[in-house]
Design a protein around this motif. Structure first.
Motif, PDB file in Angstrom:
ATOM      1  N   PHE A   1      44.927  10.497 -35.428  1.00 29.61           N
ATOM      2  CA  PHE A   1      45.125  10.316 -33.993  1.00 29.61           C
ATOM      3  C   PHE A   1      45.152  11.663 -33.273  1.00 29.61           C
ATOM      4  CE2 PHE A   1      49.437  11.252 -35.217  1.00 29.61           C
ATOM      5  CZ  PHE A   1      50.016  11.836 -34.096  1.00 29.61           C
ATOM      6  N   ILE A   2      45.534  12.727 -33.987  1.00 31.35           N
ATOM      7  CA  ILE A   2      45.527  14.062 -33.384  1.00 31.35           C
ATOM      8  C   ILE A   2      44.109  14.461 -33.015  1.00 31.35           C
ATOM      9  CG2 ILE A   2      45.835  16.520 -33.858  1.00 31.35           C
ATOM     10  CD1 ILE A   2      48.425  15.206 -33.206  1.00 31.35           C
ATOM     11  N   ASN A   3      43.182  14.290 -33.934  1.00 30.48           N
ATOM     12  CA  ASN A   3      41.791  14.661 -33.657  1.00 30.48           C
ATOM     13  C   ASN A   3      41.153  13.770 -32.604  1.00 30.48           C
ATOM     14  OD1 ASN A   3      41.779  16.823 -35.375  1.00 30.48           O
ATOM     15  ND2 ASN A   3      40.699  15.801 -37.051  1.00 30.48           N
ATOM     16  N   ARG A   4      41.698  12.594 -32.413  1.00 34.21           N
ATOM     17  CA  ARG A   4      41.160  11.683 -31.396  1.00 34.21           C
ATOM     18  C   ARG A   4      41.818  11.888 -30.039  1.00 34.21           C
ATOM     19  NH1 ARG A   4      41.490   8.289 -35.984  1.00 34.21           N
ATOM     20  NH2 ARG A   4      43.526   7.482 -35.317  1.00 34.21           N
ATOM     21  N   SER A   5      42.858  12.705 -29.990  1.00 34.32           N
ATOM     22  CA  SER A   5      43.567  12.942 -28.739  1.00 34.32           C
ATOM     23  C   SER A   5      42.983  14.145 -28.008  1.00 34.32           C
ATOM     24  CB  SER A   5      45.056  13.172 -29.011  1.00 34.32           C
ATOM     25  OG  SER A   5      45.249  14.350 -29.787  1.00 34.32           O
ATOM     26  N   TYR A   6      43.426  14.329 -26.769  1.00 35.61           N
ATOM     27  CA  TYR A   6      42.936  15.446 -25.960  1.00 35.61           C
ATOM     28  C   TYR A   6      43.364  16.773 -26.590  1.00 35.61           C
ATOM     29  CZ  TYR A   6      42.181  18.516 -21.957  1.00 35.61           C
ATOM     30  OH  TYR A   6      41.752  19.529 -21.132  1.00 35.61           O
ATOM     31  N   GLY A   7      42.399  17.681 -26.793  1.00 36.82           N
ATOM     32  CA  GLY A   7      42.691  18.971 -27.397  1.00 36.82           C
ATOM     33  C   GLY A   7      42.553  18.991 -28.898  1.00 36.82           C
TER      34      GLY A   7
ATOM     35  N   THR B   1      48.081  19.276 -22.450  1.00 39.06           N
ATOM     36  CA  THR B   1      47.857  18.273 -23.489  1.00 39.06           C
ATOM     37  C   THR B   1      48.912  17.165 -23.408  1.00 39.06           C
ATOM     38  OG1 THR B   1      49.132  19.542 -25.132  1.00 39.06           O
ATOM     39  CG2 THR B   1      46.747  19.933 -25.022  1.00 39.06           C
ATOM     40  N   TYR B   2      50.141  17.529 -23.041  1.00 36.84           N
ATOM     41  CA  TYR B   2      51.191  16.512 -22.894  1.00 36.84           C
ATOM     42  C   TYR B   2      50.854  15.550 -21.750  1.00 36.84           C
ATOM     43  CZ  TYR B   2      55.724  14.328 -22.164  1.00 36.84           C
ATOM     44  OH  TYR B   2      56.735  13.401 -22.011  1.00 36.84           O
ATOM     45  N   ALA B   3      50.352  16.117 -20.653  1.00 32.18           N
ATOM     46  CA  ALA B   3      49.979  15.283 -19.517  1.00 32.18           C
ATOM     47  C   ALA B   3      48.848  14.316 -19.880  1.00 32.18           C
ATOM     48  CB  ALA B   3      49.564  16.163 -18.340  1.00 32.18           C
ATOM     49  N   MET B   4      47.955  14.742 -20.752  1.00 30.23           N
ATOM     50  CA  MET B   4      46.817  13.910 -21.129  1.00 30.23           C
ATOM     51  C   MET B   4      47.158  12.922 -22.246  1.00 30.23           C
ATOM     52  SD  MET B   4      44.410  14.881 -19.085  1.00 30.23           S
ATOM     53  CE  MET B   4      42.957  14.156 -19.833  1.00 30.23           C
ATOM     54  N   ASN B   5      48.019  13.357 -23.186  1.00 27.91           N
ATOM     55  CA  ASN B   5      48.274  12.560 -24.387  1.00 27.91           C
ATOM     56  C   ASN B   5      49.615  11.821 -24.364  1.00 27.91           C
ATOM     57  OD1 ASN B   5      45.854  13.465 -25.587  1.00 27.91           O
ATOM     58  ND2 ASN B   5      46.865  15.314 -26.336  1.00 27.91           N
ATOM     59  N   GLY B   6      50.572  12.362 -23.599  1.00 27.46           N
ATOM     60  CA  GLY B   6      51.888  11.745 -23.590  1.00 27.46           C
ATOM     61  C   GLY B   6      52.784  12.207 -24.718  1.00 27.46           C
ATOM     62  N   PHE B   7      52.370  13.228 -25.454  1.00 29.47           N
ATOM     63  CA  PHE B   7      53.198  13.781 -26.528  1.00 29.47           C
ATOM     64  C   PHE B   7      52.876  15.257 -26.711  1.00 29.47           C
ATOM     65  CE2 PHE B   7      49.353  12.174 -28.606  1.00 29.47           C
ATOM     66  CZ  PHE B   7      48.963  13.267 -29.383  1.00 29.47           C
ATOM     67  N   TYR B   8      53.849  15.987 -27.255  1.00 27.17           N
ATOM     68  CA  TYR B   8      53.644  17.389 -27.602  1.00 27.17           C
ATOM     69  C   TYR B   8      53.137  17.484 -29.038  1.00 27.17           C
ATOM     70  CZ  TYR B   8      56.142  18.970 -23.418  1.00 27.17           C
ATOM     71  OH  TYR B   8      56.512  19.217 -22.128  1.00 27.17           O
TER      72      TYR B   8
ATOM     73  N   TYR C   1      64.111  23.930 -42.809  1.00 25.48           N
ATOM     74  CA  TYR C   1      65.267  23.321 -42.136  1.00 25.48           C
ATOM     75  C   TYR C   1      65.065  21.819 -41.981  1.00 25.48           C
ATOM     76  CZ  TYR C   1      68.659  22.180 -38.503  1.00 25.48           C
ATOM     77  OH  TYR C   1      69.679  21.605 -37.773  1.00 25.48           O
ATOM     78  N   ASP C   2      63.934  21.430 -41.418  1.00 28.32           N
ATOM     79  CA  ASP C   2      63.625  20.010 -41.222  1.00 28.32           C
ATOM     80  C   ASP C   2      62.155  19.881 -40.854  1.00 28.32           C
ATOM     81  OD1 ASP C   2      63.464  17.338 -40.690  1.00 28.32           O
ATOM     82  OD2 ASP C   2      65.029  17.290 -39.153  1.00 28.32           O
ATOM     83  N   LYS C   3      61.347  19.455 -41.807  1.00 28.46           N
ATOM     84  CA  LYS C   3      59.903  19.400 -41.571  1.00 28.46           C
ATOM     85  C   LYS C   3      59.532  18.372 -40.502  1.00 28.46           C
ATOM     86  CE  LYS C   3      58.690  16.067 -45.214  1.00 28.46           C
ATOM     87  NZ  LYS C   3      57.862  15.863 -46.431  1.00 28.46           N
ATOM     88  N   LYS C   4      60.449  17.433 -40.216  1.00 29.77           N
ATOM     89  CA  LYS C   4      60.161  16.438 -39.187  1.00 29.77           C
ATOM     90  C   LYS C   4      60.098  17.057 -37.796  1.00 29.77           C
ATOM     91  CE  LYS C   4      62.036  12.450 -41.665  1.00 29.77           C
ATOM     92  NZ  LYS C   4      63.033  11.353 -41.629  1.00 29.77           N
ATOM     93  N   LEU C   5      60.598  18.280 -37.647  1.00 29.60           N
ATOM     94  CA  LEU C   5      60.496  18.978 -36.369  1.00 29.60           C
ATOM     95  C   LEU C   5      59.077  19.499 -36.137  1.00 29.60           C
ATOM     96  CD1 LEU C   5      63.819  21.025 -36.428  1.00 29.60           C
ATOM     97  CD2 LEU C   5      63.344  18.899 -35.180  1.00 29.60           C
ATOM     98  N   LEU C   6      58.289  19.542 -37.199  1.00 29.11           N
ATOM     99  CA  LEU C   6      56.917  20.040 -37.109  1.00 29.11           C
ATOM    100  C   LEU C   6      55.877  18.945 -37.315  1.00 29.11           C
ATOM    101  CD1 LEU C   6      57.262  23.326 -39.206  1.00 29.11           C
ATOM    102  CD2 LEU C   6      57.131  23.146 -36.722  1.00 29.11           C
ATOM    103  N   VAL C   7      56.218  17.949 -38.126  1.00 28.66           N
ATOM    104  CA  VAL C   7      55.257  16.905 -38.481  1.00 28.66           C
ATOM    105  C   VAL C   7      55.745  15.568 -37.927  1.00 28.66           C
ATOM    106  CG1 VAL C   7      54.056  15.740 -40.361  1.00 28.66           C
ATOM    107  CG2 VAL C   7      54.724  18.141 -40.609  1.00 28.66           C
ATOM    108  N   PRO C   8      54.971  14.952 -37.045  1.00 30.54           N
ATOM    109  CA  PRO C   8      55.387  13.653 -36.484  1.00 30.54           C
ATOM    110  C   PRO C   8      55.554  12.589 -37.570  1.00 30.54           C
ATOM    111  CG  PRO C   8      53.538  14.589 -35.258  1.00 30.54           C
ATOM    112  CD  PRO C   8      53.699  15.416 -36.498  1.00 30.54           C
ATOM    113  N   ASP C   9      56.480  11.656 -37.348  1.00 29.93           N
ATOM    114  CA  ASP C   9      56.703  10.572 -38.317  1.00 29.93           C
ATOM    115  C   ASP C   9      55.473   9.697 -38.493  1.00 29.93           C
ATOM    116  OD1 ASP C   9      59.317  11.287 -38.897  1.00 29.93           O
ATOM    117  OD2 ASP C   9      60.146  10.114 -37.252  1.00 29.93           O
ATOM    118  N   ASN C  10      54.702   9.546 -37.425  1.00 30.10           N
ATOM    119  CA  ASN C  10      53.550   8.651 -37.477  1.00 30.10           C
ATOM    120  C   ASN C  10      52.258   9.376 -37.839  1.00 30.10           C
ATOM    121  OD1 ASN C  10      53.420  10.094 -35.092  1.00 30.10           O
ATOM    122  ND2 ASN C  10      52.607   8.389 -33.882  1.00 30.10           N
TER     123      ASN C  10
END
Length: 228
Positions: free
Chosen positions: A37-43, A169-176, A103-112
């Protein structure tokens, strides 16, 4: 007209640039071809600081490789200027990624996230570039002579530029791109960017001091030999 330098193919610098370019090319090819989904999103993958850094590093070492093969001092000088950005940024990426991941890889890698990077690709994106570029800087490149104030302005501009890019990218995708940026407030997010710029500038100062400790005010030996 530029001519090929037959001795360049045997030089350690050329071998380093070729190896680095090959590694970065394979890693970039891998992530850009992922069906996520990252590659399919804006940016796409360029939302990530890591990928932006690797792309710039790839350009840097490719210029260095061509400069040595063609015996072009202007290309080599351009590579050296690009390295002022590429090397400290890659070290910053390694430091931030390594510390936050532990520290916490979930801060870098989304759950989905629907793809997990293989360990070699992960290291090739977050560790290998900084190591290889530091070898170039400490062994084959003259020390940076740009005034620290100008460097701070340069790094601040890069940080502000990435800030606006993440907002776009947040404005276009709705996520950071990084979950860490999702869970903090805007003032905290600004603080993260500001601290990162300060760390980046501190890395630059540290690397320059290490270079001075190794070589003094002299050029590394391979460049001195090239200049004779």
């Amino acid at each position: 007209m530029l001519e090929l330098d037959s001795t360049a193919f045997l030089s350690p610098a050329t071998a380093l640039y070729a190896l680095t370019a090959a590694i970065l090319n394979l890693d970039l090819k891998y992530v850009f071809e992922l069906d996520t989904f990252i590659n399919r999103s804006y940016g796409g993958q360029l939302q990530f600081l890591t990928i932006l850094g690797v792309v710039f590093s790839y350009i840097t070492v490719t210029i260095g490789l061509m400069g040595h093969i063609m015996d072009s001092q202007s290309l080599i000088a351009t590579k050296n200027r690009f390295l002022l950005i590429a090397a400290p940024v890659e070290v910053l990426i390694s430091v931030l990624y390594g510390s936050i991941f532990l520290y916490d890889k979930k801060l870098l890698v989304p759950d989905n996230i629907d793809a997990v990077l293989p360990p070699l690709v992960d290291f090739g994106l977050h560790g290998a570039p900084s190591i290889l570029l530091l070898v170039d800087y400490f062994v084959f490149t003259s020390n940076w002579i740009i005034h620290p104030a100008a460097t701070f302005v340069l790094y601040s501009s890069l940080g502000v530029g990435y800030w606006f890019w993440t907002q776009k990218t947040y404005a276009m995708n709705g996520f950071y791109p990084y979950p860490l940026l999702e869970i903090v407030t805007t003032p905290q997010r600004i603080g993260i960017f500001a601290v990162s710029i300060i760390i980046l500038f501190s890395i630059y100062l540290t690397l320059r001091k290490i270079h001075m400790a190794i070589h003094g005010k002299k050029l590394p030996v391979p460049i001195q030999e090239k200049a004779k």
